[in-house]
Write a protein that holds these residues in place. Structure first.
Motif, mmCIF file in Angstrom:
data_model
loop_
_atom_site.group_PDB
_atom_site.id
_atom_site.type_symbol
_atom_site.label_atom_id
_atom_site.label_comp_id
_atom_site.label_asym_id
_atom_site.label_seq_id
_atom_site.Cartn_x
_atom_site.Cartn_y
_atom_site.Cartn_z
ATOM 1 N N PHE A 16 0.833 -1.211 0.000
ATOM 2 C CA PHE A 16 0.000 0.000 0.000
ATOM 3 C C PHE A 16 0.864 1.257 0.000
ATOM 4 O O PHE A 16 0.630 2.184 -0.774
ATOM 5 N N MET A 17 1.886 1.270 0.838
ATOM 6 C CA MET A 17 2.759 2.443 0.919
ATOM 7 C C MET A 17 3.553 2.627 -0.375
ATOM 8 O O MET A 17 3.757 3.747 -0.830
ATOM 9 N N ALA A 18 3.992 1.556 -0.984
ATOM 10 C CA ALA A 18 4.737 1.639 -2.243
ATOM 11 C C ALA A 18 3.839 2.182 -3.348
ATOM 12 O O ALA A 18 4.270 3.012 -4.154
ATOM 13 N N SER A 19 2.603 1.739 -3.386
ATOM 14 C CA SER A 19 1.696 2.232 -4.428
ATOM 15 C C SER A 19 1.342 3.693 -4.190
ATOM 16 O O SER A 19 1.167 4.446 -5.154
ATOM 17 N N CYS A 20 1.261 4.132 -2.957
ATOM 18 C CA CYS A 20 1.018 5.544 -2.663
ATOM 19 C C CYS A 20 2.188 6.396 -3.161
ATOM 20 O O CYS A 20 1.984 7.460 -3.743
ATOM 21 N N ALA A 21 3.395 5.930 -2.931
ATOM 22 C CA ALA A 21 4.573 6.670 -3.378
ATOM 23 C C ALA A 21 4.587 6.776 -4.896
ATOM 24 O O ALA A 21 4.891 7.836 -5.449
ATOM 25 N N ASN A 22 4.233 5.696 -5.589
ATOM 26 C CA ASN A 22 4.186 5.728 -7.048
ATOM 27 C C ASN A 22 3.111 6.683 -7.530
ATOM 28 O O ASN A 22 3.297 7.384 -8.524
ATOM 29 N N THR A 23 1.983 6.711 -6.858
ATOM 30 C CA THR A 23 0.900 7.612 -7.239
ATOM 31 C C THR A 23 1.319 9.070 -7.055
ATOM 32 O O THR A 23 1.072 9.902 -7.927
ATOM 33 N N LYS A 25 4.368 10.271 -7.085
ATOM 34 C CA LYS A 25 5.356 10.586 -8.124
ATOM 35 C C LYS A 25 4.671 10.799 -9.461
ATOM 36 O O LYS A 25 5.029 11.697 -10.219
ATOM 37 N N GLY A 26 3.695 9.968 -9.770
ATOM 38 C CA GLY A 26 2.965 10.096 -11.029
ATOM 39 C C GLY A 26 2.203 11.403 -11.113
ATOM 40 O O GLY A 26 2.179 12.062 -12.161
ATOM 41 N N ILE A 27 1.573 11.805 -10.019
ATOM 42 C CA ILE A 27 0.858 13.080 -9.989
ATOM 43 C C ILE A 27 1.832 14.230 -10.180
ATOM 44 O O ILE A 27 1.551 15.187 -10.905
ATOM 45 N N GLY A 28 2.998 14.126 -9.568
ATOM 46 C CA GLY A 28 4.019 15.163 -9.735
ATOM 47 C C GLY A 28 4.468 15.278 -11.182
ATOM 48 O O GLY A 28 4.603 16.380 -11.718
ATOM 49 N N ARG A 29 4.676 14.133 -11.842
ATOM 50 C CA ARG A 29 5.079 14.159 -13.255
ATOM 51 C C ARG A 29 3.966 14.732 -14.120
ATOM 52 O O ARG A 29 4.222 15.511 -15.035
ATOM 53 N N ASP A 30 2.722 14.336 -13.853
ATOM 54 C CA ASP A 30 1.590 14.851 -14.633
ATOM 55 C C ASP A 30 1.462 16.360 -14.469
ATOM 56 O O ASP A 30 1.204 17.076 -15.435
ATOM 57 N N THR A 31 1.640 16.842 -13.250
ATOM 58 C CA THR A 31 1.557 18.280 -12.997
ATOM 59 C C THR A 31 2.671 19.017 -13.725
ATOM 60 O O THR A 31 2.436 20.056 -14.350
ATOM 61 N N ALA A 32 3.867 18.474 -13.687
ATOM 62 C CA ALA A 32 4.990 19.101 -14.386
ATOM 63 C C ALA A 32 4.741 19.129 -15.887
ATOM 64 O O ALA A 32 5.021 20.139 -16.554
ATOM 65 N N ASN A 33 4.206 18.051 -16.436
ATOM 66 C CA ASN A 33 3.898 18.022 -17.866
ATOM 67 C C ASN A 33 2.824 19.040 -18.223
ATOM 68 O O ASN A 33 2.890 19.673 -19.278
ATOM 69 N N THR A 34 1.847 19.214 -17.367
ATOM 70 C CA THR A 34 0.796 20.193 -17.613
ATOM 71 C C THR A 34 1.362 21.603 -17.610
ATOM 72 O O THR A 34 1.024 22.428 -18.473
ATOM 73 N N VAL A 35 2.229 21.893 -16.669
ATOM 74 C CA VAL A 35 2.856 23.216 -16.605
ATOM 75 C C VAL A 35 3.691 23.467 -17.852
ATOM 76 O O VAL A 35 3.621 24.535 -18.465
ATOM 77 N N ASN A 36 4.475 22.470 -18.259
ATOM 78 C CA ASN A 36 5.295 22.616 -19.462
ATOM 79 C C ASN A 36 4.433 22.839 -20.700
ATOM 80 O O ASN A 36 4.750 23.678 -21.544
#
Length: 51
Positions: A16-23, A25-36
């Motif tokens: 559960f904790m590993a999947s939360c960390a991946n989520t 990180k994924g949200i962070g990447r998606d946000t960065a892509n949206t800003v770019n």
């Protein structure tokens, strides 16, 4: 609690904790892509307006 139950609970918590960390990180990447993408669109509009 039995040993098997404790091990199962610990394994579930680790997964559960590993999947939360991946989520996160994924949200962070998606946000960065949206800003770019927004910045790139702004530059294209600015360049089009200047020409």
């Amino acid at each position: 609690m039995t040993v098997v139950t404790r091990l199962a609970a610990a394994l579930f918590l680790i997964v559960f904790m590993a999947s939360c960390a991946n989520t996160i990180k994924g949200i962070g990447r998606d946000t960065a892509n949206t800003v770019n993408a927004t910045q790139n669109a702004g530059h294209r509009v600015g360049n089009a307006a200047a020409n």
